[in-house]
Design an enzyme around this catalytic site. Structure first.
Site, short mmCIF file in Angstrom:
data_model
loop_
_atom_site.label_atom_id
_atom_site.label_comp_id
_atom_site.label_asym_id
_atom_site.label_seq_id
_atom_site.Cartn_x
_atom_site.Cartn_y
_atom_site.Cartn_z
N LEU A 187 0.85 -1.18 0.00
CA LEU A 187 0.00 0.00 0.00
C LEU A 187 0.89 1.23 0.00
O LEU A 187 1.89 1.28 0.74
CB LEU A 187 -0.91 0.02 1.24
CG LEU A 187 -2.14 -0.87 1.23
CD1 LEU A 187 -2.80 -0.87 2.61
CD2 LEU A 187 -3.14 -0.44 0.17
N ASP A 188 0.55 2.24 -0.81
CA ASP A 188 1.32 3.47 -0.80
C ASP A 188 1.27 4.11 0.58
O ASP A 188 0.35 3.85 1.37
CB ASP A 188 0.76 4.45 -1.84
CG ASP A 188 1.00 3.97 -3.26
OD1 ASP A 188 2.08 3.40 -3.52
OD2 ASP A 188 0.11 4.15 -4.11
N SER A 189 2.24 4.98 0.89
CA SER A 189 2.34 5.55 2.23
C SER A 189 1.08 6.33 2.63
O SER A 189 0.69 6.32 3.80
CB SER A 189 3.58 6.44 2.32
OG SER A 189 3.52 7.48 1.36
N ALA A 220 -1.93 5.65 1.79
CA ALA A 220 -3.09 4.76 1.83
C ALA A 220 -3.20 4.07 3.18
O ALA A 220 -2.23 3.92 3.92
CB ALA A 220 -2.99 3.74 0.71
N ARG A 245 -4.53 4.52 -8.67
CA ARG A 245 -4.07 5.84 -9.12
C ARG A 245 -4.20 5.99 -10.63
O ARG A 245 -4.63 7.03 -11.14
CB ARG A 245 -2.61 6.06 -8.70
CG ARG A 245 -2.41 6.33 -7.22
CD ARG A 245 -0.95 6.61 -6.91
NE ARG A 245 -0.14 5.40 -6.98
CZ ARG A 245 1.15 5.39 -7.34
NH1 ARG A 245 1.75 6.50 -7.70
NH2 ARG A 245 1.82 4.25 -7.34
#
Length: 310
Positions: A39-41, A43, A183
């Protein structure tokens, strides 16, 4: 304490997926711990964390479908396609009606170009590293699948004047295949509607049968790994067979005699989870059996043993 099993972890916003596991490592007393889907930071949401020997079941988890709740900010696209990035393009936001009418076009199998700020490797180098250095490069589109999209809300900005102040926040729930970039979905949806957008927030709510409602965070005093059971094995796409207590030890040692004993109960060409039947270890997960060149083989044996027949 050391342990093996899986943990459903609710990642907070801010840390990376890797660094978010630091507290778990300290609590569990092990460094052998990993997640099964970054997971992106910015998120939040569900990480399926595998602890100890369970790290070896990663291949059966990473490919599971995902479910997300996404907040898309229409009106401005950023270079990273998320709230951390720098705005690079502006366009008026579409109406709620236009968005709702366009969503069905994105359901099904489609080609998607991943973000340049991603962990994908281009020529042996992370795409995000190349992007930060200002290098020009292309990323080939990849085939992904979106199973469903549910429209949740639309909120228009009251801002006036500059393009950056004009926008709309749209919340969606979508299910998609592993490898789908939400995204990129936000970018592509906006472009389809003559607008620009970035992902303002993202929460992963499910990985296959695992739900974030059942997850815990690092502050939970009772955090501990769970063992795989037959119901969960079926839910992640494995077959299920049981082996008697008298033969369970042979299986744990990787003996071919135990494998031969299971053959009549196996489904050809399918991976199958093996559980103990009867005795004090009734229901214990022993490992996974698969097929190689039309012959059964050990895919995974959890007990410390030499895996024969691979």
């Amino acid at each position: 304490m050391s342990a093996s099993g899986f943990i459903l972890y609710d990642k907070p916003a801010g840390p990376t997926s890797f660094s978010a596991l630091g507290d778990l490592k300290r609590t569990l007393g092990t460094t052998k711990l990993g997640h099964t889907g970054t997971l992106d930071s910015f998120a939040t949401g569900l990480l399926v964390v595998l602890v100890g020997a369970y790290s070896r079941i990663t291949p059966w988890i990473v490919g599971l479908d995902k479910e997300y709740e996404a907040t898309i900010a229409f009106g401005a696209e950023t270079d990273t396609l998320d709230p951390i990035g720098r705005p690079i393009a502006f366009a008026p936001p579409p109406s709620r009606e236009a968005i709702e009418s366009a969503l069905p076009e994105f359901i099904g199998t489609l080609l998607q170009v991943p973000p340049k700020y991603s962990a994908l490797h281009i020529g042996g180098v992370r795409a995000s590293d190349k992007a930060r250095r200002g290098e020009e490069f292309d990323i080939a589109p990849r085939r992904v699948a979106i199973g469903s999209i549910q429209f949740l809300s639309y909120e228009a900005s009251a801002g006036e004047g500059t393009p950056a102040s004009q926008g709309a926040l749209v919340r969606l729930r979508l299910s998609c295949s592993s490898g789908t970039y939400v995204r990129s979905f936000a970018r592509d949806l906006a472009l389809r509607l003559g607008s620009r957008a970035h992902l303002a927030a993202l929460r992963r709510t499910a990985v296959g049968p695992f739900r974030v409602e059942n997850a815990m965070d690092s502050a939970d005093p009772d955090i501990s790994p769970r063992a795989l059971d037959a119901e969960t094995a079926l839910a992640i796409g494995l077959g299920v067979v049981r082996i008697g207590q008298s033969r369970a030890g042979d299986f744990a040692l990787g003996k071919l005699s135990a494998l031969s004993h299971l053959v009549p109960t196996l489904t050809p060409s399918s991976d199958t989870a093996v559980f103990v039947e009867g005795g004090p270890y009734d229901g214990a997960f022993l490992g996974i059996v698969g097929w190689k060149e039309e012959k059964p083989c050990f895919r995974l044996v959890l007990a410390p043993a030499r895996e024969e027949g691979r």
